[in-house]
Design a protein around this motif. Structure first.
Motif, short mmCIF file in Angstrom:
data_model
loop_
_atom_site.label_atom_id
_atom_site.label_comp_id
_atom_site.label_asym_id
_atom_site.label_seq_id
_atom_site.Cartn_x
_atom_site.Cartn_y
_atom_site.Cartn_z
N GLU A 175 0.81 -1.22 0.20
CA GLU A 175 0.00 0.02 0.06
C GLU A 175 0.93 1.26 0.10
O GLU A 175 1.74 1.19 0.73
CB GLU A 175 -0.86 0.12 1.15
CG GLU A 175 -2.19 -0.94 0.96
CD GLU A 175 -2.92 -1.04 2.42
OE1 GLU A 175 -2.59 -0.37 3.27
OE2 GLU A 175 -4.11 -1.76 2.34
N LYS A 176 0.45 2.21 -0.94
CA LYS A 176 1.03 3.46 -1.13
C LYS A 176 0.05 4.60 -0.74
O LYS A 176 -0.84 4.62 -0.80
CB LYS A 176 1.89 3.61 -2.54
CG LYS A 176 2.67 2.37 -2.86
CD LYS A 176 4.01 2.62 -2.07
CE LYS A 176 4.98 1.59 -2.56
NZ LYS A 176 4.76 0.31 -2.32
N PRO A 177 1.00 5.89 -0.19
CA PRO A 177 0.11 7.09 -0.09
C PRO A 177 -0.62 7.41 -1.31
O PRO A 177 -0.28 7.17 -2.48
CB PRO A 177 1.02 7.90 0.26
CG PRO A 177 2.14 7.38 0.83
CD PRO A 177 2.26 6.03 -0.04
N HIS A 178 -1.99 7.53 -1.16
CA HIS A 178 -2.97 8.05 -2.39
C HIS A 178 -3.09 6.75 -3.23
O HIS A 178 -3.71 7.16 -4.10
CB HIS A 178 -2.70 9.22 -2.96
CG HIS A 178 -2.04 10.29 -1.89
ND1 HIS A 178 -3.03 11.12 -1.23
CD2 HIS A 178 -0.94 11.14 -1.95
CE1 HIS A 178 -2.40 11.79 -0.48
NE2 HIS A 178 -0.88 12.07 -0.65
N LEU A 179 -3.00 5.49 -2.80
CA LEU A 179 -2.96 4.46 -3.69
C LEU A 179 -3.57 3.43 -2.93
O LEU A 179 -3.11 2.98 -2.08
CB LEU A 179 -1.77 4.06 -4.33
CG LEU A 179 -1.63 2.71 -5.24
CD1 LEU A 179 -2.46 3.36 -6.60
CD2 LEU A 179 -0.40 2.35 -5.42
N LYS A 180 -4.73 2.79 -3.46
CA LYS A 180 -5.61 1.52 -2.98
C LYS A 180 -5.40 0.59 -3.73
O LYS A 180 -5.62 0.76 -5.00
CB LYS A 180 -7.14 2.19 -2.70
CG LYS A 180 -7.06 3.51 -1.74
CD LYS A 180 -8.63 4.01 -1.48
CE LYS A 180 -8.57 5.13 -0.48
NZ LYS A 180 -10.08 5.39 -0.29
N LEU A 181 -5.48 -0.67 -3.26
CA LEU A 181 -5.69 -1.95 -4.05
C LEU A 181 -7.13 -2.29 -4.15
O LEU A 181 -7.76 -2.39 -3.03
CB LEU A 181 -4.87 -2.94 -3.52
CG LEU A 181 -3.13 -2.75 -3.39
CD1 LEU A 181 -2.47 -3.99 -2.73
CD2 LEU A 181 -2.76 -2.45 -4.84
N ALA A 182 -7.54 -2.87 -5.09
CA ALA A 182 -8.91 -2.98 -5.49
C ALA A 182 -8.88 -4.77 -5.77
O ALA A 182 -8.10 -5.05 -6.63
CB ALA A 182 -9.58 -2.49 -6.53
N PRO A 183 -9.45 -5.63 -4.68
CA PRO A 183 -9.48 -7.04 -5.29
C PRO A 183 -10.43 -7.26 -6.56
O PRO A 183 -11.17 -6.45 -6.90
CB PRO A 183 -10.11 -7.41 -4.28
CG PRO A 183 -11.30 -6.07 -3.49
CD PRO A 183 -10.52 -5.19 -3.82
N PRO A 184 -10.07 -8.40 -7.04
CA PRO A 184 -10.81 -8.61 -8.78
C PRO A 184 -11.98 -9.32 -8.14
O PRO A 184 -12.40 -10.57 -8.58
CB PRO A 184 -9.62 -9.76 -9.14
CG PRO A 184 -9.01 -10.34 -7.83
CD PRO A 184 -9.00 -9.25 -6.84
N THR A 185 -13.02 -8.60 -7.52
CA THR A 185 -14.29 -9.11 -7.11
C THR A 185 -15.19 -8.07 -7.37
O THR A 185 -14.80 -6.96 -7.84
CB THR A 185 -14.17 -9.27 -5.58
OG1 THR A 185 -13.95 -8.18 -4.68
CG2 THR A 185 -13.35 -10.46 -5.00
N LEU A 186 -16.50 -8.25 -7.19
CA LEU A 186 -17.63 -7.35 -7.22
C LEU A 186 -17.28 -5.98 -6.46
O LEU A 186 -17.68 -4.83 -6.99
CB LEU A 186 -18.97 -7.92 -7.24
CG LEU A 186 -19.97 -7.08 -7.43
CD1 LEU A 186 -20.12 -6.62 -8.96
CD2 LEU A 186 -21.47 -7.78 -7.13
N SER A 187 -16.97 -6.39 -5.39
CA SER A 187 -16.46 -5.24 -4.52
C SER A 187 -15.57 -4.19 -5.01
O SER A 187 -15.55 -2.86 -4.91
CB SER A 187 -16.38 -5.37 -2.86
OG SER A 187 -15.17 -6.35 -3.05
N GLY A 188 -14.48 -4.89 -5.55
CA GLY A 188 -13.34 -4.22 -6.17
C GLY A 188 -13.80 -3.31 -7.39
O GLY A 188 -13.14 -2.31 -7.60
N ILE A 189 -14.87 -3.97 -8.20
CA ILE A 189 -15.30 -3.28 -9.41
C ILE A 189 -16.11 -2.09 -8.82
O ILE A 189 -15.91 -0.96 -9.39
CB ILE A 189 -16.04 -4.07 -10.17
CG1 ILE A 189 -15.29 -5.36 -10.88
CG2 ILE A 189 -16.69 -3.43 -11.42
CD1 ILE A 189 -16.04 -6.32 -11.47
N ARG A 190 -16.72 -2.15 -7.84
CA ARG A 190 -17.46 -1.03 -7.44
C ARG A 190 -16.79 -0.15 -6.83
O ARG A 190 -16.86 1.24 -7.12
CB ARG A 190 -18.49 -1.49 -6.25
CG ARG A 190 -19.76 -2.16 -6.74
CD ARG A 190 -20.36 -2.92 -5.50
NE ARG A 190 -21.72 -3.58 -6.37
CZ ARG A 190 -22.29 -4.41 -5.44
NH1 ARG A 190 -21.71 -4.91 -4.26
NH2 ARG A 190 -23.32 -5.10 -5.83
#
Length: 309
Positions: A175-190
């Motif tokens: 994790e980096k400042p101002h950067l978020k990881l999104a999982p490859p799931t429906l919640s990540g797409i949202r």
């Protein structure tokens, strides 16, 4: 497959299990080790797989630069005891497979000798030079960049640290400042949809093979490849501007040159997936050495009908 394609005659595999690995269960790790060795031996390759614990961080450092420094120390016969122990065990199996040592004691002495006399470090430097890297950083570790901010975290009370969650440590480093990881799931797409609608940028590795129902077959360098449709769907839903980017590694360790440009125009009658693949092909042709050719871009995902022949 990459190691076999390189022509190696033997393989030593380190199969990690625990909260710092994608394999959390010990029995699953053992099963994977058995499968890997069975496949290698069916192709007439010598293979040994060690199942090792990663429920706690290995060594004292986390992060690419710090871990490279730790590896250099190790090749000088120094470094954390747990890391030395693992490298010694793996190295012993390597020299035994190669026929350099016939006994456990002889294998141990061979590995320890090369770590202490500097020959292991010289071999690493030769590998770095062969890939266009600069070995003066290895000779002078002070050249490595240092963290701008260093903060000590004193324990709030007396006691002992009995467990460190390696998975959470790794997640914190990614994790980096101002950067978020999104999982490859429906919640990540949202989450990506919300970010784009808020005027933020979203980065996607578009050549990753998607799962069932998340892609379609489209030509990629003349062969059908199951290609994600997510990029186009996100752009259409949010009005986001699509750009493509890559980083070219400069010779002699001079860093990288980043290239960012608008997505090429879509041709008449061209599908969204073919449009995406064509854009990738153009970038790869400019800098083929940067592409991970060993990645199986043409595999058929589970549950997906193969392309029509």
């Amino acid at each position: 497959s990459k190691k076999l394609a390189e022509g190696c005659e033997g393989l030593v595999i380190d199969v990690k299990w625990g909260n710092g690995s994608f394999i959390r269960d010990l029995e699953q790790a053992k099963q994977l080790a058995r499968i890997v060795t069975r496949v290698a031996r069916s192709l007439n390759r010598k293979c040994v797989a060690l199942v090792t614990d990663i429920n706690q961080p290995l060594g004292d450092s986390v992060g690419t630069g710090l871990e490279v420094l730790e590896a250099v120390r190790l090749l000088k016969g120094e470094g954390p005891e747990d890391l030395q122990d693992l490298v010694l065990k793996l190295g012993m199996e390597v020299v035994r497979l190669a026929g350099v040592a016939g006994s456990t004691l002889s294998a141990k002495q061979t590995v320890e000798k090369h770590l202490k006399d500097g020959s292991a470090l010289e071999k690493f430097k030769a590998m770095v030079r062969a890939q266009g890297g600069k070995t003066d950083w290895i000779d002078d570790p002070s050249k490595f960049p240092k963290a701008k901010f260093i903060r000590k975290l004193p324990a709030p009370k007396r006691g002992y640290v009995h467990t460190i969650d390696a998975g959470k440590i790794a997640q914190g480093v990614r994790e980096k400042p101002h950067l978020k990881l999104a999982p490859p799931t429906l919640s990540g797409i949202r989450a990506m949809m919300r970010a784009l609608k808020a005027g933020e940028a979203v980065g996607i590795l578009p050549d990753q093979v998607p799962g069932r129902g998340e892609g379609e077959w489209a030509p990629f360098f003349g062969q059908p490849a199951y290609t994600m449709t997510l990029v186009q769907r996100l752009a259409e839903a949010t009005g986001a501007i699509m750009v493509v980017a890559y980083a070219e590694r400069l010779p002699f360790g001079r860093g990288y040159r980043g290239v960012v440009e608008l997505m090429p125009e879509r041709e008449p009658g061209e599908t969204a997936s073919r449009h995406l693949n064509r854009a990738l092909e153009e970038l790869i042709r400019r800098c083929p050495g940067q592409y991970l050719w060993s990645y199986n871009r043409y595999k058929v995902p589970a549950g997906v009908e193969p392309p029509a022949s």
